[in-house]
Design an enzyme around this catalytic site. Structure first.
Site, PDB file in Angstrom:
ATOM      1  NE  ARG A  85      -2.337   0.400   3.824  1.00 48.99           N
ATOM      2  CZ  ARG A  85      -3.169   0.082   4.836  1.00 48.99           C
ATOM      3  NH1 ARG A  85      -2.731  -0.670   5.837  1.00 48.99           N
ATOM      4  NH2 ARG A  85      -4.399   0.539   4.843  1.00 48.99           N
TER       5      ARG A  85
ATOM      6  N   GLY B 235     -13.601  -8.983  22.382  1.00 47.11           N
ATOM      7  CA  GLY B 235     -13.459 -10.242  21.661  1.00 47.11           C
ATOM      8  C   GLY B 235     -14.540 -11.234  22.065  1.00 47.11           C
TER       9      GLY B 235
ATOM     10  CB  ALA C 216     -14.406 -10.131  14.610  1.00 45.34           C
TER      11      ALA C 216
ATOM     12  CG  ASP D 287     -13.683  -3.614  10.684  1.00 48.36           C
ATOM     13  OD1 ASP D 287     -13.221  -2.740  11.441  1.00 48.36           O
ATOM     14  OD2 ASP D 287     -12.995  -4.232   9.849  1.00 48.36           O
TER      15      ASP D 287
END
Length: 327
Positions: free
Chosen positions: A112, A234, A267, A269
């Site tokens: 990138r 999480g 996850a 997001d």
């Protein structure tokens, strides 16, 4: 021809073309990949669009096949891409992702540097119409790309505030893109202080604030002006602390059990999509964290960063399978 409708939600950042290995193992050994798109900012944008919100996407891609693939994919997802610039000089960013096993985080190789999105600047927002804006979602990725993209981040948060929109901020730490830990911490904490809803992961919050507990991390941002802090824990769920609705609350909400974790990327997001959409739907903090936990759990069941994000009908069906939890 009528003018396009001003956006309800604005998102911005870098979308990249992603190649996901079709088989487990080190990238050096993989011969076949599947093409998808990637980007924390676009994951949230797509998730909100699937739930029926009018979402605009501001960014840059290369004037190349990968950029066209991203544009076409985002438009198919219902995003307003009138502020997606095709850059004739700089290329679209790429990444290659391993196929992880046993629920481990997959290793990713990025290409990138010098990407079109790293050239983002305040001029890219010069013709934005924010007259109908309800919400701006920002992350810590654009300010890590370049000084001009950092200036754009500050500019857009200030513009959204002036327009009376709510603002969410997810740090999404990318330490390798920053010159120093101090620069990353100071920049992201300044941006978070401009937001209404701050959504760090627990490890991110510890790194940015120097505080260990969810309560301490939340207090750090509340003391600096945030209205609410929602911390991603999480599999353990999420923690909320804030004053939304005029009443101070502090609560922990357990996560949803997942029988098999396939891919953990995206996850966080998905959690953000759940929380933001619920708050925009007018739900209370507990329901917002519950929805965040639910979508985060769905995200890890599939390969890909945003493939597990539901539309409104699918969301309602998922909620219906947990009637007592969402009562």
């Amino acid at each position: 021809m009528p003018s396009p409708t001003p956006p309800e939600i604005l998102t911005f950042g870098e979308a990249m073309t992603m190649f996901v290995a079709e088989t487990p193992g080190a990238l050096a050994e993989v011969e076949r990949f599947r093409r998808r798109i990637a980007g924390a900012d676009t994951n949230v944008a797509i998730g909100l669009a699937r739930l029926g919100f009018g979402v605009a996407w501001l960014s840059r891609v290369g004037d190349d096949g990968f950029g066209e693939f991203i544009r076409r994919t985002l438009e198919q997802e219902g995003l307003d891409c009138r502020h997606l610039v095709s850059d004739a000089i700089n290329p679209t960013g790429l990444l290659f992702k391993e196929r992880a096993e046993d629920g481990q985080d997959p290793r990713v190789s990025y290409f990138r540097r010098g990407s079109a999105a790293s050239q983002l600047c305040c001029d890219d927002a010069s013709d934005l119409d924010l007259s109908a804006l309800r919400h701006l979602h920002a992350t810590g990725i654009p300010p890590a790309l370049s000084s001009s993209a950092r200036a754009l981040s500050h500019h857009l948060l200030a513009q959204a505030r002036a327009a009376g929109a709510s603002i969410s901020f997810d740090p999404n730490l990318r330490p390798s893109l920053w010159h120093s830990e101090e620069e990353m911490r100071d920049t992201l904490n300044r941006l978070a202080a401009q937001a209404d809803w701050v959504l760090p992961g627990l490890a991110e919050g510890r790194r940015l604030t120097g505080r260990e507990s969810p309560e301490g991390i939340a207090d750090f941002y509340l003391e600096r002006g945030a209205k609410a802090v929602v911390i991603k824990l999480g599999p353990q769920g999420g923690y909320y602390r804030g004053t939304l609705g005029g009443r101070e609350q502090s609560l922990s909400v357990p996560g949803f059990a997942v029988a098999e974790v396939v891919d953990t990327v995206g996850a966080g997001d998905a959690f953000a999509v759940g929380v933001i959409s619920a708050l925009l739907d007018g739900l209370d903090p507990r329901q917002a964290v519950l929805r965040g936990n639910l979508l985060g759990a769905e995200a890890v069941k599939v390969i890909g960063d945003m493939e597990g994000l539901p539309d409104r009908q699918r969301l309602e069906a998922l909620i219906a399978t947990h009637p007592e939890t969402f009562a």
